[in-house]
Design an enzyme around this catalytic site. Structure first.
Site, PDB file in Angstrom:
ATOM      1  N   CYS A  43       0.685  -1.184  -0.008  1.00 48.99           N
ATOM      2  CA  CYS A  43       0.025  -0.020  -0.007  1.00 48.99           C
ATOM      3  C   CYS A  43       0.910   1.418   0.038  1.00 48.99           C
ATOM      4  O   CYS A  43       0.182   2.407  -0.370  1.00 48.99           O
ATOM      5  CB  CYS A  43      -1.054  -0.100   1.207  1.00 48.99           C
ATOM      6  SG  CYS A  43      -2.072  -1.457   1.131  1.00 48.99           S
ATOM      7  N   HIS A  95      -3.260   7.281   2.150  1.00 44.61           N
ATOM      8  CA  HIS A  95      -3.572   5.989   1.554  1.00 44.61           C
ATOM      9  C   HIS A  95      -4.966   5.761   2.051  1.00 44.61           C
ATOM     10  O   HIS A  95      -5.310   5.919   3.442  1.00 44.61           O
ATOM     11  CB  HIS A  95      -2.735   5.132   2.063  1.00 44.61           C
ATOM     12  CG  HIS A  95      -3.099   3.705   1.734  1.00 44.61           C
ATOM     13  ND1 HIS A  95      -3.659   3.196   0.933  1.00 44.61           N
ATOM     14  CD2 HIS A  95      -2.917   2.419   2.723  1.00 44.61           C
ATOM     15  CE1 HIS A  95      -3.973   2.082   0.735  1.00 44.61           C
ATOM     16  NE2 HIS A  95      -3.822   1.481   2.119  1.00 44.61           N
ATOM     17  N   ASN A 101     -10.167  -0.004  -0.398  1.00 42.80           N
ATOM     18  CA  ASN A 101      -8.693   0.046  -0.048  1.00 42.80           C
ATOM     19  C   ASN A 101      -7.981  -0.545  -1.402  1.00 42.80           C
ATOM     20  O   ASN A 101      -8.221  -1.603  -1.859  1.00 42.80           O
ATOM     21  CB  ASN A 101      -8.156  -0.749   0.915  1.00 42.80           C
ATOM     22  CG  ASN A 101      -6.384  -0.817   1.088  1.00 42.80           C
ATOM     23  OD1 ASN A 101      -5.908  -0.357   0.418  1.00 42.80           O
ATOM     24  ND2 ASN A 101      -6.075  -1.262   2.174  1.00 42.80           N
TER      25      ASN A 101
HETATM   26  C1  COA Z   1     -10.158  -5.020   9.839  1.00 42.20           C
HETATM   27  C2  COA Z   1     -10.920  -3.944  10.758  1.00 42.20           C
HETATM   28  C3  COA Z   1     -11.838  -3.161  10.212  1.00 42.20           C
HETATM   29  C4  COA Z   1     -11.516  -4.821  11.992  1.00 42.20           C
HETATM   30  O1  COA Z   1     -12.058  -4.114  12.824  1.00 42.20           O
HETATM   31  P1  COA Z   1     -12.080  -4.512  14.382  1.00 42.20           P
HETATM   32  O2  COA Z   1     -12.974  -3.475  15.141  1.00 42.20           O
HETATM   33  O3  COA Z   1     -10.537  -4.580  14.714  1.00 42.20           O
HETATM   34  O4  COA Z   1     -12.829  -5.873  14.261  1.00 42.20           O
HETATM   35  P2  COA Z   1     -11.986  -7.249  14.933  1.00 42.20           P
HETATM   36  O5  COA Z   1     -11.107  -7.806  13.956  1.00 42.20           O
HETATM   37  O6  COA Z   1     -11.718  -6.969  16.435  1.00 42.20           O
HETATM   38  O7  COA Z   1     -13.389  -8.034  14.843  1.00 42.20           O
HETATM   39  C5  COA Z   1     -14.549  -7.660  15.830  1.00 42.20           C
HETATM   40  C6  COA Z   1     -15.720  -9.045  15.235  1.00 42.20           C
HETATM   41  O8  COA Z   1     -16.097  -8.478  13.927  1.00 42.20           O
HETATM   42  C7  COA Z   1     -16.067  -9.605  13.206  1.00 42.20           C
HETATM   43  N1  COA Z   1     -15.915  -9.380  11.652  1.00 42.20           N
HETATM   44  C8  COA Z   1     -14.907  -9.149  11.208  1.00 42.20           C
HETATM   45  N2  COA Z   1     -14.914  -8.869   9.920  1.00 42.20           N
HETATM   46  C9  COA Z   1     -16.433  -8.902   9.943  1.00 42.20           C
HETATM   47  C10 COA Z   1     -17.299  -8.382   8.744  1.00 42.20           C
HETATM   48  N3  COA Z   1     -16.767  -8.112   7.454  1.00 42.20           N
HETATM   49  N4  COA Z   1     -18.612  -8.266   8.850  1.00 42.20           N
HETATM   50  C11 COA Z   1     -18.935  -8.482  10.121  1.00 42.20           C
HETATM   51  N5  COA Z   1     -18.263  -8.736  11.124  1.00 42.20           N
HETATM   52  C12 COA Z   1     -16.913  -9.067  10.960  1.00 42.20           C
HETATM   53  C13 COA Z   1     -15.111 -10.378  13.848  1.00 42.20           C
HETATM   54  O9  COA Z   1     -15.372 -11.712  13.375  1.00 42.20           O
HETATM   55  C14 COA Z   1     -15.287 -10.186  15.388  1.00 42.20           C
HETATM   56  O10 COA Z   1     -16.229 -11.067  15.766  1.00 42.20           O
HETATM   57  P3  COA Z   1     -15.925 -11.729  17.234  1.00 42.20           P
HETATM   58  O11 COA Z   1     -15.946 -10.417  18.066  1.00 42.20           O
HETATM   59  O12 COA Z   1     -17.294 -12.749  17.431  1.00 42.20           O
HETATM   60  O13 COA Z   1     -14.825 -12.382  17.127  1.00 42.20           O
HETATM   61  C15 COA Z   1      -9.852  -3.381  11.549  1.00 42.20           C
HETATM   62  O14 COA Z   1      -9.080  -4.045  12.470  1.00 42.20           O
HETATM   63  C16 COA Z   1      -8.920  -2.373  10.769  1.00 42.20           C
HETATM   64  O15 COA Z   1      -9.371  -1.544  10.159  1.00 42.20           O
HETATM   65  N6  COA Z   1      -7.553  -2.988  10.600  1.00 42.20           N
HETATM   66  C17 COA Z   1      -6.600  -2.249   9.823  1.00 42.20           C
HETATM   67  C18 COA Z   1      -6.871  -2.968   8.388  1.00 42.20           C
HETATM   68  C19 COA Z   1      -6.266  -2.319   7.311  1.00 42.20           C
HETATM   69  O16 COA Z   1      -6.626  -0.983   7.174  1.00 42.20           O
HETATM   70  N7  COA Z   1      -5.295  -2.885   6.519  1.00 42.20           N
HETATM   71  C20 COA Z   1      -4.810  -2.398   5.392  1.00 42.20           C
HETATM   72  C21 COA Z   1      -3.717  -1.478   5.736  1.00 42.20           C
HETATM   73  S1  COA Z   1      -3.008  -1.035   4.366  1.00 42.20           S
END
Ligand code: COA
Length: 323
Positions: free
Chosen positions: A113, A250, A280
């Site tokens: 990215c 980004h 993204n």
């Molecule tokens: C991916 C992201 C949105 C997840 O959000 P989060 O608040 O951290 O959520 P978690 O991973 O803790 O998951 C919370 C719950 O949502 C669930 N979940 C994950 N993806 C889901 C989706 N698409 N829809 C619904 N629920 C989802 C998980 O399974 C988890 O459930 P549980 O509590 O029963 O285990 C967040 O971690 C994030 O933005 N990370 C950075 C990712 C990124 O930008 N990457 C690219 C960088 S270049």
């Protein structure tokens, strides 16, 4: 002093839009969850015949047209991508050929990215070093082709597209009032290899593989890494946050963008956001956002613009430029 000035910009998106609502029928997710956690409402998905090279070519042609240039005027093509058409040759060489350009040279940079920030930094070094006068820098991706469409934690986040700019050598005074790239700050740290990666490759599995991510871990590091390079960019130039006209981050996630802007004291009115429309798009996200804000008249000649990104590796970086 030679500066690398943005002379033209262009974008290209696949025809097909995939909404959050449609994703609800593919994996156990909801529009509300995706919007609340990421700010993403839709993304574009490449269809048959649409590839990283075809999207990159279209963005490049638009950038050249806007600049009033033709491929004959370009010395170097740099393509930032992690989803090349082939393992080799480079997608940049493929695009060079599609443009009917058979002089100069072309190569890919791979920093996930952060790829566009790495690409602009590389182009700026070639231009300031006198090795090139005009460089086409393209960020182009088809992440839809490396997603595991059964994994709801990743497949809702990414999309496809391309953006391009033409950087041109122009004489500056050597002050921060010059147009062009003023400073670039790049970093990487392979200690984080396993937090965001693709589980395949030519030299390991012999397959392309799928994107894997520990979302929470990435989120935890993102804001700190981004703000560190931004502070370094301002320190290197003696400019301050108050001088900034536009932050073009980004576009990974609305919460990361807002968190970084808040930590740095950048008002949200000065932040370009397209993650809601594009998802993204990895190395394509900054040039897509940059071109969107330049085309609609927000970014104007003389504006101070900050680009920043963080991605797999981890890699991260910032470029401060005057439009
Ligand atoms: C991916 C992201 C949105 C997840 O959000 P989060 O608040 O951290 O959520 P978690 O991973 O803790 O998951 C919370 C719950 O949502 C669930 N979940 C994950 N993806 C889901 C989706 N698409 N829809 C619904 N629920 C989802 C998980 O399974 C988890 O459930 P549980 O509590 O029963 O285990 C967040 O971690 C994030 O933005 N990370 C950075 C990712 C990124 O930008 N990457 C690219 C960088 S270049």
């Amino acid at each position: 002093m030679i500066r690398s000035v943005v002379r033209g910009f262009g974008t290209s998106l696949p025809k097909r839009v995939l909404t959050n609502r449609e994703l609800e029928s593919m994996v156990d997710t909801s529009d509300e969850w995706i919007v609340q956690r990421t700010g993403i409402r839709q993304r574009y998905i490449a269809g048959e015949g649409e590839t990283t090279a075809s999207l990159g070519e279209a963005a490049a042609r638009e950038a050249l047209d806007r600049a009033g240039l033709t491929p004959a005027d370009i010395d170097v093509i740099i393509v930032a991508t992690s989803t090349p058409d082939n393992t080799f040759p480079a997608t940049a060489v493929n695009i060079q050929n599609r443009l009917g350009m058979h002089h100069g040279f072309a190569f890919d940079v791979q920093a996930v990215c952060s790829g566009f920030v790495y690409g602009v930094t590389t182009a700026d070094a070639y231009i300031r070093g006198g090795l090139a006068r005009r460089v086409l820098v393209i960020g182009a991706e088809t992440f839809s082709r490396i997603l595991d469409w059964t994994d709801r934690t990743t497949c809702v986040l990414f999309g496809d597209g391309a953006g391009a700019i033409v950087l041109e050598a122009q004489e500056g005074e050597g002050t921060v009032a010059d147009r062009g790239v003023l400073t670039a700050q790049l970093r990487s740290d392979g200690a984080h290899l396993d937090k965001l990666y693709v589980d395949g490759g030519p030299s390991t599995t012999g397959t392309v593989g799928h994107l894997r991510m520990e979302g929470r871990e990435v989120f935890k590091h993102a804001v700190g890494m981004i703000t560190d390079v931004i502070v370094a960019a301002f320190d290197a130039t003696g400019l301050s946050i108050e001088d900034l006209d536009w932050l073009v981050p980004h576009q990974a996630n609305r919460r990361i963008i807002d968190g970084s802007a808040k930590k740095l004291g950048i008002p949200l009115e000065k932040v370009v956001v397209t993650v809601d429309l594009h998802g993204n798009t990895s190395a394509a996200s900054i040039p897509l956002a940059l071109a969107t804000a330049a085309a609609d008249g927000r970014i104007k000649e003389g504006d101070l613009v900050l680009l920043e990104a963080m991605g797999g590796g981890f890699t991260w970086g910032a470029v401060l430029l005057r439009w």
